[in-house]
Design an enzyme around this catalytic site. Structure first.
Site, PDB file in Angstrom:
ATOM      1  N   ALA A  24       0.799  -1.224   0.000  1.00 20.65           N
ATOM      2  CA  ALA A  24       0.000   0.000   0.000  1.00 20.65           C
ATOM      3  C   ALA A  24       0.839   1.285   0.000  1.00 20.65           C
ATOM      4  O   ALA A  24       0.406   2.313  -0.527  1.00 20.65           O
ATOM      5  CB  ALA A  24      -0.929  -0.012   1.208  1.00 20.65           C
ATOM      6  N   PRO A  33      -4.751   6.085   0.995  1.00 18.79           N
ATOM      7  CA  PRO A  33      -4.156   5.791   2.303  1.00 18.79           C
ATOM      8  C   PRO A  33      -3.725   4.329   2.408  1.00 18.79           C
ATOM      9  O   PRO A  33      -4.349   3.456   1.797  1.00 18.79           O
ATOM     10  CB  PRO A  33      -5.287   6.083   3.298  1.00 18.79           C
ATOM     11  CG  PRO A  33      -6.546   6.045   2.505  1.00 18.79           C
ATOM     12  CD  PRO A  33      -6.186   6.387   1.090  1.00 18.79           C
ATOM     13  N   ASP A  34      -2.646   4.076   3.178  1.00 21.09           N
ATOM     14  CA  ASP A  34      -2.279   2.674   3.393  1.00 21.09           C
ATOM     15  C   ASP A  34      -3.121   2.118   4.547  1.00 21.09           C
ATOM     16  O   ASP A  34      -4.098   2.745   4.976  1.00 21.09           O
ATOM     17  CB  ASP A  34      -0.762   2.503   3.589  1.00 21.09           C
ATOM     18  CG  ASP A  34      -0.254   3.189   4.844  1.00 21.09           C
ATOM     19  OD1 ASP A  34      -1.077   3.662   5.657  1.00 21.09           O
ATOM     20  OD2 ASP A  34       0.978   3.248   5.029  1.00 21.09           O
ATOM     21  N   PHE A  35      -2.752   0.960   5.069  1.00 19.50           N
ATOM     22  CA  PHE A  35      -3.574   0.333   6.107  1.00 19.50           C
ATOM     23  C   PHE A  35      -3.064   0.629   7.514  1.00 19.50           C
ATOM     24  O   PHE A  35      -3.823   0.955   8.401  1.00 19.50           O
ATOM     25  CB  PHE A  35      -3.623  -1.192   5.887  1.00 19.50           C
ATOM     26  CG  PHE A  35      -4.342  -1.567   4.628  1.00 19.50           C
ATOM     27  CD1 PHE A  35      -5.715  -1.750   4.627  1.00 19.50           C
ATOM     28  CD2 PHE A  35      -3.652  -1.699   3.431  1.00 19.50           C
ATOM     29  CE1 PHE A  35      -6.396  -2.063   3.466  1.00 19.50           C
ATOM     30  CE2 PHE A  35      -4.328  -2.018   2.257  1.00 19.50           C
ATOM     31  CZ  PHE A  35      -5.691  -2.206   2.276  1.00 19.50           C
ATOM     32  N   ARG A  36      -1.742   0.505   7.714  1.00 18.30           N
ATOM     33  CA  ARG A  36      -1.233   0.469   9.087  1.00 18.30           C
ATOM     34  C   ARG A  36      -0.474   1.712   9.545  1.00 18.30           C
ATOM     35  O   ARG A  36      -0.032   1.754  10.680  1.00 18.30           O
ATOM     36  CB  ARG A  36      -0.378  -0.789   9.281  1.00 18.30           C
ATOM     37  CG  ARG A  36      -1.226  -2.029   9.236  1.00 18.30           C
ATOM     38  CD  ARG A  36      -0.476  -3.323   9.262  1.00 18.30           C
ATOM     39  NE  ARG A  36      -1.417  -4.434   9.060  1.00 18.30           N
ATOM     40  CZ  ARG A  36      -1.915  -4.785   7.874  1.00 18.30           C
ATOM     41  NH1 ARG A  36      -1.541  -4.150   6.775  1.00 18.30           N
ATOM     42  NH2 ARG A  36      -2.784  -5.763   7.782  1.00 18.30           N
ATOM     43  N   ASN A 104      -1.417  -4.657  -3.730  1.00 17.41           N
ATOM     44  CA  ASN A 104      -2.410  -3.603  -3.932  1.00 17.41           C
ATOM     45  C   ASN A 104      -3.512  -4.033  -4.890  1.00 17.41           C
ATOM     46  O   ASN A 104      -3.310  -4.872  -5.757  1.00 17.41           O
ATOM     47  CB  ASN A 104      -1.734  -2.333  -4.454  1.00 17.41           C
ATOM     48  CG  ASN A 104      -0.762  -1.753  -3.441  1.00 17.41           C
ATOM     49  OD1 ASN A 104      -0.767  -2.180  -2.290  1.00 17.41           O
ATOM     50  ND2 ASN A 104       0.048  -0.802  -3.857  1.00 17.41           N
ATOM     51  N   ILE A 105      -4.665  -3.387  -4.702  1.00 16.12           N
ATOM     52  CA  ILE A 105      -5.846  -3.761  -5.486  1.00 16.12           C
ATOM     53  C   ILE A 105      -6.310  -2.590  -6.342  1.00 16.12           C
ATOM     54  O   ILE A 105      -7.435  -2.571  -6.826  1.00 16.12           O
ATOM     55  CB  ILE A 105      -6.984  -4.224  -4.535  1.00 16.12           C
ATOM     56  CG1 ILE A 105      -7.294  -3.145  -3.474  1.00 16.12           C
ATOM     57  CG2 ILE A 105      -6.606  -5.533  -3.847  1.00 16.12           C
ATOM     58  CD1 ILE A 105      -8.446  -3.504  -2.532  1.00 16.12           C
ATOM     59  N   ASP A 106      -5.417  -1.590  -6.527  1.00 13.45           N
ATOM     60  CA  ASP A 106      -5.842  -0.342  -7.172  1.00 13.45           C
ATOM     61  C   ASP A 106      -5.561  -0.240  -8.671  1.00 13.45           C
ATOM     62  O   ASP A 106      -5.954   0.727  -9.319  1.00 13.45           O
ATOM     63  CB  ASP A 106      -5.211   0.858  -6.441  1.00 13.45           C
ATOM     64  CG  ASP A 106      -3.678   0.748  -6.337  1.00 13.45           C
ATOM     65  OD1 ASP A 106      -3.040   0.203  -7.252  1.00 13.45           O
ATOM     66  OD2 ASP A 106      -3.124   1.235  -5.318  1.00 13.45           O
ATOM     67  N   HIS A 121      -3.557  -9.851  -4.239  1.00 18.57           N
ATOM     68  CA  HIS A 121      -4.842  -9.651  -3.563  1.00 18.57           C
ATOM     69  C   HIS A 121      -5.959  -9.235  -4.524  1.00 18.57           C
ATOM     70  O   HIS A 121      -6.994  -8.738  -4.088  1.00 18.57           O
ATOM     71  CB  HIS A 121      -4.686  -8.628  -2.435  1.00 18.57           C
ATOM     72  CG  HIS A 121      -3.838  -9.141  -1.294  1.00 18.57           C
ATOM     73  ND1 HIS A 121      -3.212  -8.327  -0.380  1.00 18.57           N
ATOM     74  CD2 HIS A 121      -3.512 -10.414  -0.931  1.00 18.57           C
ATOM     75  CE1 HIS A 121      -2.541  -9.076   0.493  1.00 18.57           C
ATOM     76  NE2 HIS A 121      -2.694 -10.338   0.176  1.00 18.57           N
ATOM     77  N   CYS A 129     -20.011 -12.279 -10.250  1.00 16.46           N
ATOM     78  CA  CYS A 129     -21.109 -12.752  -9.409  1.00 16.46           C
ATOM     79  C   CYS A 129     -20.593 -13.842  -8.469  1.00 16.46           C
ATOM     80  O   CYS A 129     -19.954 -14.793  -8.911  1.00 16.46           O
ATOM     81  CB  CYS A 129     -22.242 -13.291 -10.272  1.00 16.46           C
ATOM     82  SG  CYS A 129     -23.502 -14.134  -9.286  1.00 16.46           S
TER      83      CYS A 129
HETATM   84  P1  OAD Z   1       0.523  -1.489   5.284  1.00 13.13           P
HETATM   85  O1  OAD Z   1      -0.369  -0.314   5.508  1.00 13.13           O
HETATM   86  O2  OAD Z   1       0.540  -2.565   6.291  1.00 13.13           O
HETATM   87  O3  OAD Z   1       2.031  -0.987   5.115  1.00 13.13           O
HETATM   88  C1  OAD Z   1       2.351   0.077   4.286  1.00 13.13           C
HETATM   89  C2  OAD Z   1       3.792   0.451   4.569  1.00 13.13           C
HETATM   90  O4  OAD Z   1       4.184   1.420   3.615  1.00 13.13           O
HETATM   91  C3  OAD Z   1       4.029   1.049   5.952  1.00 13.13           C
HETATM   92  O5  OAD Z   1       5.086   0.341   6.579  1.00 13.13           O
HETATM   93  C4  OAD Z   1       4.403   2.512   5.679  1.00 13.13           C
HETATM   94  O6  OAD Z   1       5.436   2.974   6.538  1.00 13.13           O
HETATM   95  C5  OAD Z   1       4.925   2.434   4.270  1.00 13.13           C
HETATM   96  N1  OAD Z   1       4.717   3.646   3.454  1.00 13.13           N
HETATM   97  C6  OAD Z   1       3.649   4.455   3.408  1.00 13.13           C
HETATM   98  N2  OAD Z   1       3.812   5.423   2.485  1.00 13.13           N
HETATM   99  C7  OAD Z   1       5.051   5.235   1.945  1.00 13.13           C
HETATM  100  C8  OAD Z   1       5.816   5.894   0.949  1.00 13.13           C
HETATM  101  N3  OAD Z   1       5.361   6.975   0.305  1.00 13.13           N
HETATM  102  N4  OAD Z   1       7.042   5.393   0.657  1.00 13.13           N
HETATM  103  C9  OAD Z   1       7.535   4.311   1.320  1.00 13.13           C
HETATM  104  N5  OAD Z   1       6.862   3.657   2.260  1.00 13.13           N
HETATM  105  C10 OAD Z   1       5.621   4.083   2.564  1.00 13.13           C
HETATM  106  O7  OAD Z   1       0.171  -2.052   3.807  1.00 13.13           O
HETATM  107  P2  OAD Z   1       0.559  -3.460   3.169  1.00 13.13           P
HETATM  108  O8  OAD Z   1       1.843  -3.957   3.687  1.00 13.13           O
HETATM  109  O9  OAD Z   1       0.364  -3.345   1.711  1.00 13.13           O
HETATM  110  O10 OAD Z   1      -4.758  -6.891   2.421  1.00 13.13           O
HETATM  111  O11 OAD Z   1      -0.609  -4.342   3.742  1.00 13.13           O
HETATM  112  C11 OAD Z   1      -0.760  -5.649   3.301  1.00 13.13           C
HETATM  113  C12 OAD Z   1      -2.205  -6.029   3.217  1.00 13.13           C
HETATM  114  O12 OAD Z   1      -2.886  -5.674   4.422  1.00 13.13           O
HETATM  115  C13 OAD Z   1      -3.001  -5.317   2.169  1.00 13.13           C
HETATM  116  O13 OAD Z   1      -2.815  -5.872   0.878  1.00 13.13           O
HETATM  117  C14 OAD Z   1      -4.403  -5.521   2.635  1.00 13.13           C
HETATM  118  C15 OAD Z   1      -4.212  -5.228   4.099  1.00 13.13           C
HETATM  119  O14 OAD Z   1      -5.110  -5.842   4.930  1.00 13.13           O
HETATM  120  C16 OAD Z   1      -6.025  -7.221   2.149  1.00 13.13           C
HETATM  121  O15 OAD Z   1      -6.916  -6.408   2.070  1.00 13.13           O
HETATM  122  C17 OAD Z   1      -6.231  -8.697   1.939  1.00 13.13           C
END
Ligand code: OAD
Length: 238
Positions: A24, A33-36, A104-106, A121, A129
């Protein structure tokens, strides 16, 4: 920072077998926005935690609430690929990058021009459907209100992997093969917290593991090069 950018630039110049694994954080500079992160989806207030809403059992139990979240939080109008997506697409065109493996799903890697994108994902740009599997255009789930239904009466769902659902076997096999055979593995914009996706990077056997992430990850100690900077900025300079 300058040293690290120079090092990455040199590594990229010397390789024609780079694989990128992202999450994300790759799309935050596009306005998604990312998730965490502190301002990520998981830290916003909803009646249920997003992990719950994004689960198969929740989708089946309360599709109306799922779609409220989906349309408000997952679908963002007018988003465009950023410098990370664009540079990755260019590296593929130059014959240097073999695959983008994304959580990512975007659809932004494809929008940037990347051809070989493995979507672990799925994508919110596809729908089908849940009963008869008939495909539908994404607008049917991403626009409007209420629960979209198929002519067979089934609920139309996005082609994404919800929590409690397995990843697609063919995509996983292909991702493992790219990672295992990669010369350079660049991991970016992912907290590496979600399995099985994060576990795939354990298949990398090389000695050029690059991690570009704003915050620390559980895999930092395995990286040969770590850059804690914005990924779009980094890719605009290599
Ligand atoms: P997370 O939100 O867990 O992690 C995103 C990471 O990107 C964080 O560690 C941020 O510090 C970092 N970050 C944010 N902006 C950044 C930038 N501009 N440059 C560099 N780093 C940046 O997202 P994912 O790891 O993708 O799954 O999460 C994995 C999965 O959790 C997603 O695919 C989704 C979610 O639940 C499902 O929906 C099944």
């Amino acid at each position: 920072m300058e040293d690290k950018i120079a090092q990455l630039k040199e590594m990229i110049a010397d390789s024609d077998n780079i694989v990128f694994f992202g999450g994300a954080g790759v799309s935050t500079e596009s306005g998604i926005p990312d998730f965490r992160s502190v301002d990520g989806l998981y830290n916003q207030k909803w009646k249920y935690p997003p992990e719950t809403i994004l689960s198969r059992s929740f989708f089946e139990r309360d599709p109306a609430e799922y779609y409220r979240f989906h349309r408000e939080k997952l679908v963002i109008d007018g988003v465009k690929p950023n410098r990370a997506h664009l540079r990755l697409a260019q590296l593929e065109q130059e014959g240097k990058l073999k695959a983008v493996i994304t959580q990512n799903i975007d659809g932004l890697h494809q929008a940037a021009g990347s051809k070989n994108v493995l979507e672990l994902h799925g994508s919110i740009l596809r729908a089908y459907c849940s009963r008869c599997r008939k495909p539908y255009p994404a607008e049917i789930i991403n626009k409007g209100s209420g629960v979209p239904r198929c002519s067979c009466g089934g609920v139309i769902r996005p082609d994404i992997v919800l929590y409690e659902e397995p990843l697609d076997n063919d995509i996983v096999r292909s991702a493992i093969s790219y990672i295992r055979n990669a010369d350079i593995l660049i991991i970016g914009g992912t907290s590496l917290n979600v399995y099985p996706a994060a576990g795939l990077i354990n298949y990398y056997r090389g000695k050029k593991l690059v991690l570009i992430n704003l915050s620390e990850t559980p895999y930092d100690s395995y990286a040969d090069l770590i850059i804690h900077e914005k990924i779009g900025e980094v890719f605009s300079r290599v």
